[in-house]
Structures are given as structure tokens and as C-alpha cells.
Scaffold this active site. Sequence first.
Site, PDB file in Angstrom:
ATOM      1  N   LYS A  45      28.803 -11.640 -42.734  1.00 35.03           N
ATOM      2  CA  LYS A  45      27.994 -12.756 -43.211  1.00 35.03           C
ATOM      3  C   LYS A  45      28.302 -14.058 -42.494  1.00 35.03           C
ATOM      4  CE  LYS A  45      26.893 -10.829 -47.610  1.00 35.03           C
ATOM      5  NZ  LYS A  45      26.884 -10.941 -49.063  1.00 35.03           N
ATOM      6  N   ASN A  46      28.630 -13.955 -41.250  1.00 32.48           N
ATOM      7  CA  ASN A  46      28.987 -15.108 -40.443  1.00 32.48           C
ATOM      8  C   ASN A  46      27.922 -15.301 -39.360  1.00 32.48           C
ATOM      9  OD1 ASN A  46      30.020 -15.863 -37.711  1.00 32.48           O
ATOM     10  ND2 ASN A  46      31.922 -16.306 -38.773  1.00 32.48           N
TER      11      ASN A  46
END
Lengths: 429, 376
Positions: B142-143
Site C-alpha cells: 500500500k505504498n
Amino acid sequence: MEEASPPLRCFSESHSSELFSDDGVQTVTSREQRKVERSIQEVYSVYQQIHTSSQPTLLREQHYHYLKKGLRHLSDAYECLDASRPWLCYWILHSLELLEEPVPAAVASDVCQFLARCQSPTGGFSGGPCQHAHLAPTYAAVNALCILGTEEAYKVINREKLLDFLYSVKQPDGSFVMHVGGEVDVRSAYCAASVASLTNIITPTLFDGTHNWILSCQNWEGGLGGVPGLEAHGGYTFCGTAALVILGKEHMLDLKTLLRWVTSRQMRFEGGFQGRCNKLVDGCYSFWQAGLLPLLHRALFKEGDSTLSVSSWMFERKALQEYILLCCQNPGGGLLDKPGKSRDFYHTCYCLSGLSIAQHFGNKDLHNELILGRDENRLLNVFIFLPSRHQLIQFTTSAQRRSPKRLNISTGCLFQFRQNLHQVQWTSH
Amino acid sequence: MSSVEEISNSVAEDLEEDGVEEENTVEEAEMEYEEPVKGGYIFYRDRKEWADLEPVPQDDGPNPVVKIAYSEKFTDVFDMFRALLQNDEKSERAFALTTEAIDLNAANYTVWHYRRVLLQALDKDLREEMKYITAIIEDQPKNYQVWHHRRMVVEWLNDPSEELQFVAEILSQDAKNYHAWQHRQWVMQEYKLWDGELEYVEELLEEDVRNNSAWNQRHFVINHTSGYSDSSILDREVQYTLKQIKKAPHNESAWNYLNGILQDGGLSSFPGLLEQVTELQDTCSSPYLTAFLVDLYEDALETNSSSYDQQEMFNKALELCKFLAEEKDTIRREYWNYVSRSLQNTYGSGDPVSASSDPPPPPSSSQLPDMEPSDP
């Protein structure tokens, strides 16, 4: 002895009929949703047992101490935000502003000096000293400085270089990359439009094509995705819509489908908002989603809509306040996503922002207040301030200071901005 | 994007604050004796191969704000990174240090940018880099930076052959990962890889008919391939969607999709749809069904369709808005009341519609939520 408080929506007899119906078909989505609903029910039943006669309370003292400390020191858990330190300044300062807690002059000055160290020699602000400029910390830094509103704060911003930076991340198709060599999405257009408008550096060509690119992000659901083709998402929808408002092009959106989409994002049981259809409630969407309603109200009004409410934004204000106050507060200070999650400054900022929006409808002349719980829960009214003379548009900060002295300083500096504007050369970019 | 701080380019989940007192105690203990080796790990400032480079401490100024209590390791790595950046060093050791820096903070976009500069300057093996970025994304899906980095490497290699499988693997762990879907859509559009995607979407919808990302992907694929103007395609999609609706009538995604694909043509123009939907009413009372009927009636009014009794459409639409506002969808009471007023204003008998039982509105300029300030 506290007087009997008005009944909370979540304690009404019929509230359980709002629980998610899975139609006997269980999937990951329905299981996750029911898990959250159960935890919320738990919060409600505990609350009913403990607070039989008291009203929901905003834990002002606790939040204040959490914020005051964080403005100075953060634990190593915040290493992951080492490239977002202007954000930390902004989230904390805006939260304090909403709580109407003043920032001591010395602290304000220290913030100015720190943000000055985050400013890149080539323009814009970065996540920390010696990092590259990036539109997100640029947005955060400019907002933080505007909140401080002192002459020192305004003087930090190198407006000419900021314009250079914005041009350096502008793309031929109208979009912006977040940083040189970085990714494109609709956040960048909002960050660019916001800082350019606040510092009054918008040139005739800076946003060429931008509104068309943003419009192409509106999809079949009515909301906006991060880039064209993607799923409608609250954060990106706010960024795109707010950017269009700044650019004066919000009427080009399909406002009706957008309105339908965003109002559908309020959760019937929890009262808070989800970021996307069939996903979970999250306190931060109290701002990103609910914040769309004032923007849409204004846009529709400008189009000549005579059927708009004169007393409320088009969402359930009481339900949102209940969710934030009962489910999103950490007893030790700070606010959060949902029960079971940890507090952080991001959620503190956006839960409080959403709370303010839910509490206040209208503007200085027409103001409808709906404060859930004690009167002391009232937050600063974050209204959208659109003075044509001053060219100041703030969606997340209030330009209207309580103290007249501060108002003079801010407008005085804005006049300074306008004067300096004439010194900026409009080279052909 | 379930970690919402990601929207501000940072990843922050489960952050807890330690007391300031605790931090001071730790620092004091460490100051008592210098230990260059901690369990085998040697700080960069103590490594022989780095002796020529003077670390550059972070300049937070004399009175820092939002000061993070970095671990010693963190400080050491980034002090050295700043030194490399300052000297614009392009070396293997610099490349190795970016790996360490990323491990400590994968959201540091300056480090990623520098790593890409080095990948090119040192002519590094991009296949190896693909393996690396694959592992990093698996660990931190989720980066923003990791996905953007992967996209750059794919572009440099001009090789998307692993991408759809890789994204499918990530989606198997989180079927709604926004970055994953973004990457997938980019790959498909850039390299024209449309084959088999509709089948993939149907698989996902089999697993979770409520996966809104999958419904969006369905729209994406069809939009970019056949389009919806072909009536056989539209028919197929309407039937498919109605089938899913019947399985789970309270699934909002399916209803939204039905509405979404019929917007252009008009809900009331699709033959037999009103009948099919009202038939469903017998077995379920989903608020989405009711809302869909409002949309359909409104479309009939808007198009002034001769297939429908206009007065009946108008009355039914208002009736359902009231039903939704007062009983079935009270959370959206304000919205449904607005729709009702709008309908009355546009199609009604001509009596002015007041916004509520509230006192009459003040002069119209003050209905705006924004305002011109008085002169300072």
C-alpha cells in the site's frame, strides 16, 4: 446533575434495521462489514451502560495535549513519516485551529523556520530538510504557514520559485506529477491549484488542460478516481472537485451523479463515511466525503438551483457527529479511523475537520448550528472563504480569524502577495 | 487504499506515541558507552569502506518541531545518504545504501529517485531489480513509491510479461488494493493487453460479487474494447448484472453498475427493464431497488417518454422519494427530500417549493456557503 440529553440516533429502536443485509450470500466484503458493525455495536452498548445521562463529549483537553506534544516530539514509530514532516505540522496545526487552541508565538516561529528548511532551492517544499520537492508536502507547508498567518510565515514562501516548481511538474495532458520523476494522480492537481491560488501565482497557462484532465477522472459511479479509469474514491473525489472549484470549472462535472455517489457513501449503520462503495467506514472520510457536500451545495447554487436546503448540507449531520464522538476518539487524546485502530495525527485532523463540517451549515450571514452533545463540543467553523479581492480559497483552513488583529495581519500579507505578484515575470512557459 | 494517510504520500498504521521521558532514558543509556557493533551490525560511520565520506546530519534547526526520535540505525543510514546526495556520488556502495534506506522508510521518494538515477548510471541488471521490487511490494503493497518504481522498471525493460500475473497475486491477498488496480490498468492500456481480462473480472466477482473494484474493472475493460453502444453487448451486461442482483439484492455495486451502463441510453428506454425490476420488488425490498426506480421514473420524465404516463411517473417518483427519506434510507433523508423538491420544481404543477418547514429563506445571496468579506 446533567439534564437529559436528546436521544442519540444510534440508540433508537429501529437502528438495528440498518445493519448490513448479506442476502444469505457471504463474501469477504460482507464479513468485513459485519465485523465492523459488531464492534460499533459493542461501542454503543458500552457507551449506553456508562453514560446513562451524559452527552457525547469531545475530549478537548486530551486532544490538546496529544497535539501539543506531537508538534515538538514524535516517537520512532513516526520514522515512516520522515518524508512527510510538513504534513505533521499541518495536521497538528489545523487540529489546534479547529479546537481554537492558540499556538504560542515562539512555537509558530519555530514551525516557520523548520518549514523554511523544507523549502527546496528549486522551489516547492519537501518532506524534510535535504529532500526533493513534492506537491503533497508543498500543499501541507503552504497550508501550515497560512494557518500561522504571521508575516514571518508568509515570508517563508518563495513564490517565484514555487511557480517554477509547479511548471516543472506540469504535464502536457494537463495533469501534474507529484514530484520530478514521480507519479500522476488527481491529488497533484489539487495541491497545485491550492498553493497557486493561496499564494496568488496563477498564470494564464499554468492550468492549461488541467480541468479537462480532472473531468476525465469522473467515472460511471459518479465519483472520481485517482486517474481516468479507476474506481471512484473519496480522497481523490475531494481533490478533483476542490481543484475544479478553485479553477472555476466545477460546473463541468456531472454534479447530479456526483451528488448521488457521495451521499451514498454515508454508512446507514455506522453514521460515518466509507471511501469507496462496499468498503469500510473510516473517520478520515468524515472530511474527504462530507466535505464534498458544501462544495456541491455551492456549485448547485451557482447553477441557479432554488431547491437547495437552507438549513443543512445534504448528509446526516447528527449521525456523523455520533460516529466521530462515540467511535473515533482515543481516551488518551487523538482521533482515529474506527474502533480498534490506533490514533494518529492524520485522523485527528480529518475527524475534527469532518466534525466541524457536520456542526456548521452556511456562512457568516446564514448559519445553522447543530452541535451534538455538550456545547463545548463546538469547533471552529471551517467555512469556504472566497473573497474575489484577496484570492484566498481555503478548504481546510479558516481564513476568518477570531482575533481582528490576526485578520489584519493575514489580509495585510495577502495584499503584500498581490503587490509582489507584479514583480513576477510572466515568462513564456 | 485502506491506510488513508497514504493519500498524503505516507504510510502510517498503528502508530503509538511513547512518553518523552521514555525516549530520554533510552538516549542516556546509549550515551554511556560507545558500541560500534550491535549484534553484528556495524554503523556506516564506522565502516572502513565508508571512511572517506563524512556523514551529513539532518539540519532541523535549533528548535526543532515534529522531531522524530530516530533510531541510531536510521540516523546513521540517512546521515550517510545525505552525504552521498550532496556529493552526487554514483557508485555501487551508494546503490547498496539506497536499499538500506528504503528498508527503513519505503516512503522516502527522494531515495527512490536516487536509486533510479543509480540504476541507469551504473547500468544495473533490471531483471534483478524486478525481483527486488516484487519482494518489496509483496511486503508493503500500500505504498505509492514501490508501485511507481515497478512501473519505471517495466517501462525501461519494455516488458510487461510478468505484470498481470503479479498484480493478480497481490489482488489475491487484497482484492481491492487501489495501487494494484492502478498498475494493472496502466499495463493493460500501455501494452494493449486486453485479452482474458473480462474472464478474470468474472472470476473475482464469483469470489466476491460485492467487489466494487472488480465491477469498475469490468466497466474499464468493456469501455476500452467493445464499448457499450452495441446493443448486444449492453443486453449481455444488463442481463449479467440483473443475475448478480438477484443473487444478492442488497449489493450496492451491482445496482450502481446497472445504473452506470444505462445512463447514456437512458434507464427508461431499455425495453422491459421496469418490468424486470418491479418483479424483483416482490422478493426483496432493497433501498437500492427503490432508488433505481426513482432514477428510472426520473429518466422517463426527463426524456418525456411517450411509453410512460408522465403524471404517473411523477407521482410514483415523489412517493418513492418520500418512502426512502422517511423509512427505507433515512440516512439520506436530506438528499431524497432534495430530489423530491427538484422533481416538483421541474415537473410539478407550478407552485413554488420551499426547502423545508424551516422559516422562509433570507435573501438569496446569503444562501451561498462562501462570502465576500467586508473591507479590512
